[in-house]
Design a protein around this motif. Structure first.
Motif, PDB file in Angstrom:
ATOM      1  N   ASN A  38       0.832  -1.198   0.000  1.00  0.00           N
ATOM      2  CA  ASN A  38       0.000   0.000   0.000  1.00  0.00           C
ATOM      3  C   ASN A  38       0.875   1.258   0.000  1.00  0.00           C
ATOM      4  O   ASN A  38       2.106   1.168  -0.100  1.00  0.00           O
ATOM      5  CB  ASN A  38      -0.985  -0.021   1.176  1.00  0.00           C
ATOM      6  N   ASP A  46      -5.535  -5.619  -1.254  1.00  0.00           N
ATOM      7  CA  ASP A  46      -6.036  -4.495  -2.050  1.00  0.00           C
ATOM      8  C   ASP A  46      -7.236  -4.887  -2.905  1.00  0.00           C
ATOM      9  O   ASP A  46      -7.852  -4.032  -3.537  1.00  0.00           O
ATOM     10  CB  ASP A  46      -4.925  -3.901  -2.923  1.00  0.00           C
ATOM     11  N   LYS A  65     -14.623  -6.687  -3.563  1.00  0.00           N
ATOM     12  CA  LYS A  65     -14.401  -5.524  -2.708  1.00  0.00           C
ATOM     13  C   LYS A  65     -13.020  -4.961  -3.016  1.00  0.00           C
ATOM     14  O   LYS A  65     -12.049  -5.712  -3.129  1.00  0.00           O
ATOM     15  CB  LYS A  65     -14.486  -5.945  -1.240  1.00  0.00           C
ATOM     16  N   ALA A  66     -12.954  -3.644  -3.187  1.00  0.00           N
ATOM     17  CA  ALA A  66     -11.685  -2.972  -3.460  1.00  0.00           C
ATOM     18  C   ALA A  66     -11.667  -1.653  -2.696  1.00  0.00           C
ATOM     19  O   ALA A  66     -12.665  -1.241  -2.095  1.00  0.00           O
ATOM     20  CB  ALA A  66     -11.523  -2.728  -4.961  1.00  0.00           C
ATOM     21  N   ASP A  67     -10.560  -0.969  -2.753  1.00  0.00           N
ATOM     22  CA  ASP A  67     -10.405   0.335  -2.116  1.00  0.00           C
ATOM     23  C   ASP A  67     -11.462   1.311  -2.638  1.00  0.00           C
ATOM     24  O   ASP A  67     -11.906   1.203  -3.776  1.00  0.00           O
ATOM     25  CB  ASP A  67      -8.992   0.850  -2.413  1.00  0.00           C
ATOM     26  N   ILE A  68     -11.825   2.278  -1.828  1.00  0.00           N
ATOM     27  CA  ILE A  68     -12.852   3.265  -2.193  1.00  0.00           C
ATOM     28  C   ILE A  68     -12.470   4.033  -3.454  1.00  0.00           C
ATOM     29  O   ILE A  68     -13.327   4.492  -4.202  1.00  0.00           O
ATOM     30  CB  ILE A  68     -13.145   4.234  -1.020  1.00  0.00           C
ATOM     31  N   SER A  69     -11.186   4.130  -3.751  1.00  0.00           N
ATOM     32  CA  SER A  69     -10.750   4.877  -4.930  1.00  0.00           C
ATOM     33  C   SER A  69     -10.920   4.084  -6.230  1.00  0.00           C
ATOM     34  O   SER A  69     -10.664   4.616  -7.306  1.00  0.00           O
ATOM     35  CB  SER A  69      -9.288   5.297  -4.775  1.00  0.00           C
ATOM     36  N   TYR A  70     -11.346   2.843  -6.130  1.00  0.00           N
ATOM     37  CA  TYR A  70     -11.545   2.023  -7.326  1.00  0.00           C
ATOM     38  C   TYR A  70     -12.595   2.686  -8.210  1.00  0.00           C
ATOM     39  O   TYR A  70     -13.622   3.156  -7.719  1.00  0.00           O
ATOM     40  CB  TYR A  70     -12.004   0.622  -6.914  1.00  0.00           C
ATOM     41  N   LYS A  95     -19.755   2.585  -5.030  1.00  0.00           N
ATOM     42  CA  LYS A  95     -19.122   3.000  -3.775  1.00  0.00           C
ATOM     43  C   LYS A  95     -20.008   2.587  -2.609  1.00  0.00           C
ATOM     44  O   LYS A  95     -21.237   2.664  -2.688  1.00  0.00           O
ATOM     45  CB  LYS A  95     -18.920   4.515  -3.728  1.00  0.00           C
ATOM     46  N   ALA A 105     -12.463   6.393   5.927  1.00  0.00           N
ATOM     47  CA  ALA A 105     -12.075   5.531   4.807  1.00  0.00           C
ATOM     48  C   ALA A 105     -11.972   4.068   5.206  1.00  0.00           C
ATOM     49  O   ALA A 105     -12.074   3.193   4.358  1.00  0.00           O
ATOM     50  CB  ALA A 105     -10.755   6.011   4.221  1.00  0.00           C
ATOM     51  N   SER A 106     -11.774   3.769   6.493  1.00  0.00           N
ATOM     52  CA  SER A 106     -11.644   2.373   6.898  1.00  0.00           C
ATOM     53  C   SER A 106     -12.963   1.617   6.744  1.00  0.00           C
ATOM     54  O   SER A 106     -12.970   0.401   6.653  1.00  0.00           O
ATOM     55  CB  SER A 106     -11.149   2.277   8.342  1.00  0.00           C
ATOM     56  N   TYR A 109     -15.554   1.534   0.901  1.00  0.00           N
ATOM     57  CA  TYR A 109     -14.866   0.798  -0.135  1.00  0.00           C
ATOM     58  C   TYR A 109     -15.755   0.668  -1.355  1.00  0.00           C
ATOM     59  O   TYR A 109     -16.930   1.035  -1.329  1.00  0.00           O
ATOM     60  CB  TYR A 109     -14.399  -0.575   0.353  1.00  0.00           C
TER      61      TYR A 109
END
Length: 171
Positions: A38, A46, A65-70, A95, A105-106, A109
């Motif tokens: 990361n 990730d 499931k991926a990071d919120i920025s996906y 989102k 952010a935790s 996602y």
């Protein structure tokens, strides 16, 4: 004594799992994790795939499931075996904000369900992906236009998951 306490607190972290299972009478769940470095240069998951068979609601699906920025929207994933595409799946990314505080952010996602290209059935995608993963003994890769993920299941997880699915079918 002080040295021993210091040594225990500075022990290296345990390796992250590449898969986990949750198996009981109501459901069979196999989670697969793609691990990468990361932004803090630590190894973290990730990208996550969850194969879920919920017998209480008679549902089978594959969740991603991926990071919120996906990026949001549709994305095709090719299932690769020995460097060749075998099957194509589609995901429609959205989102998810786990609480009212959007800055947390935790708990936020990007999520999606996987379907076979040209289909709308999450159940069909689940059945096909389980069959492919079983044929490849838990080692496979997914590729999109811009991303590449390799998955390796922990020893025993695939067999435990398949046994759970078989046991639920016979009940």
């Amino acid at each position: 004594m002080l040295f021993v306490a210091y040594s225990a607190s500075s022990a290296p972290p345990l390796p992250l799992p590449t898969s986990t299972t949750k198996l009981d009478a109501r459901s069979c769940r196999l989670d697969l994790y793609h691990l990468a470095r990361n932004q803090d240069n630590n190894i973290a998951a990730d990208f996550q795939i969850a194969l879920v068979a919920d017998h209480g609601f008679n549902r089978r699906y594959v969740a991603l499931k991926a990071d919120i920025s996906y990026p949001v929207g549709f994305e095709n994933f090719s299932y690769f075996r020995t460097g060749q595409p075998v099957e194509i799946f589609t995901a429609d990314w959205k989102k998810y904000y786990g609480n009212l505080n959007l800055s947390n952010a935790s708990r936020s996602y990007s999520i999606s369900h996987l379907v076979r290209l040209g289909s709308t059935s999450p159940r069909q995608a689940f059945d096909l992906l389980v069959r492919l993963i079983a044929e490849d003994e838990g080692r496979f890769e997914l590729r999109s236009a811009s991303k590449h993920y390799r998955f390796y299941l922990e020893d025993g997880h695939l067999n435990d998951f398949l046994d759970c699915l078989r046991n639920q079918v016979t009940k």
